[in-house]
Design an enzyme around this catalytic site. Structure first.
Site, PDB file in Angstrom:
ATOM      1  CG  ASP A  28      -2.110   0.929   1.056  1.00 36.50           C
ATOM      2  OD1 ASP A  28      -3.252   0.431   0.922  1.00 36.50           O
ATOM      3  OD2 ASP A  28      -1.899   2.162   1.049  1.00 36.50           O
ATOM      4  CB  ILE A  29       0.748   4.279  -2.143  1.00 36.07           C
ATOM      5  CG1 ILE A  29       1.817   5.225  -2.641  1.00 36.07           C
ATOM      6  CG2 ILE A  29      -0.559   5.002  -1.869  1.00 36.07           C
ATOM      7  CD1 ILE A  29       1.537   5.796  -4.026  1.00 36.07           C
ATOM      8  CG  ASN A  85     -12.091  -0.962   3.930  1.00 35.64           C
ATOM      9  OD1 ASN A  85     -12.368  -1.452   5.022  1.00 35.64           O
ATOM     10  ND2 ASN A  85     -10.928  -0.374   3.688  1.00 35.64           N
ATOM     11  N   GLY A  91     -15.384   2.458   4.227  1.00 35.49           N
ATOM     12  CA  GLY A  91     -14.097   3.109   3.990  1.00 35.49           C
ATOM     13  C   GLY A  91     -13.488   2.820   2.630  1.00 35.49           C
ATOM     14  CG  HIS A  98      -8.648  -3.261  -2.549  1.00 36.72           C
ATOM     15  ND1 HIS A  98      -9.603  -2.537  -3.233  1.00 36.72           N
ATOM     16  CD2 HIS A  98      -8.412  -2.577  -1.402  1.00 36.72           C
ATOM     17  CE1 HIS A  98      -9.920  -1.467  -2.538  1.00 36.72           C
ATOM     18  NE2 HIS A  98      -9.216  -1.471  -1.415  1.00 36.72           N
ATOM     19  CG  HIS A 100      -6.931  -3.205   3.028  1.00 36.90           C
ATOM     20  ND1 HIS A 100      -6.230  -2.034   2.854  1.00 36.90           N
ATOM     21  CD2 HIS A 100      -8.140  -2.990   2.464  1.00 36.90           C
ATOM     22  CE1 HIS A 100      -6.983  -1.150   2.222  1.00 36.90           C
ATOM     23  NE2 HIS A 100      -8.160  -1.699   1.975  1.00 36.90           N
TER      24      HIS A 100
END
Ligand code: AMP
Length: 112
Positions: A28-29, A85, A91, A98, A100
Site C-alpha cells: 500500500d502506498i 472495505n 471506507g 481488494h 488488505h
C-alpha cells in the site's frame, strides 16, 4: 480505469509483493501498519457486495493468497488482519475489490 487496473497493466508503478495469472499483490502506498499489502484480482469486481456465486473460486484465491503473503512476510506467528472495505461506511476508496493484509503491530478492536 481504476488506479489498480493501471497498476495491473503496468501503466503506473507499484511495489510488487506477489503476482500470478489471476491476482496481483502490492504494498500500500499509504501503509497503516508496518506491513500493509493489497491483494487484488486482475479481473475487476467493483466491491465484495457485487461478487457473484461464479466468483467463489477467485474470492477463495484472494484469501489464500492473503494468507500466503502474510506467511511469506513473516506474520504467521505474530498475527495479522485481513480487511475488505465495502462502500462509504466501510471506507472503500478504490472501486476495484481488494483485500488488505495488515501486520507488524497490534491491531485494536473494534476497528476505527
Ligand atoms: P480502500 O480504501 O479499501 O478502497 O483501499 C484502497 C487502498 O489503496 C488505500 O489503502 C490506498 O492507500 C491504496 N492505494 C491507492 N493508490 C495506490 C497506489 N498507487 N499504490 C498502492 N496503493 C494505493
Amino acid at each position: 480505469m481504476t488506479i489498480f487496473e493501471k497498476i495491473i497493466a503496468k501503466e503506473i508503478p507499484a511495489k510488487l509483493a506477489y503476482e500470478d495469472d489471476e491476482v496481483i499483490a502490492i504494498h500500500d502506498i499509504n501503509p497503516q501498519a508496518p506491513v500493509h499489502v493489497l491483494v487484488i484480482p486482475k479481473r475487476v469486481i467493483p466491491r465484495i457486495g457485487q461478487a457473484q456465486a461464479t466468483d467463489a473460486p477467485l474470492l477463495g484465491r484472494l484469501l489464500l493468497t492473503a494468507s500466503k503473503i502474510a506467511a511469506d512476510l513473516g506474520l504467521a506467528d505474530s498475527g495479522y488482519r485481513v480487511v475488505i472495505n465495502h462502500g462509504r461506511n466501510g471506507g472503500e476508496t478504490v472501486p476495484h475489490l481488494h483485500v488488505h493484509v495488515l501486520g507488524g503491530r497490534r491491531m485494536s478492536w473494534p476497528p476505527g
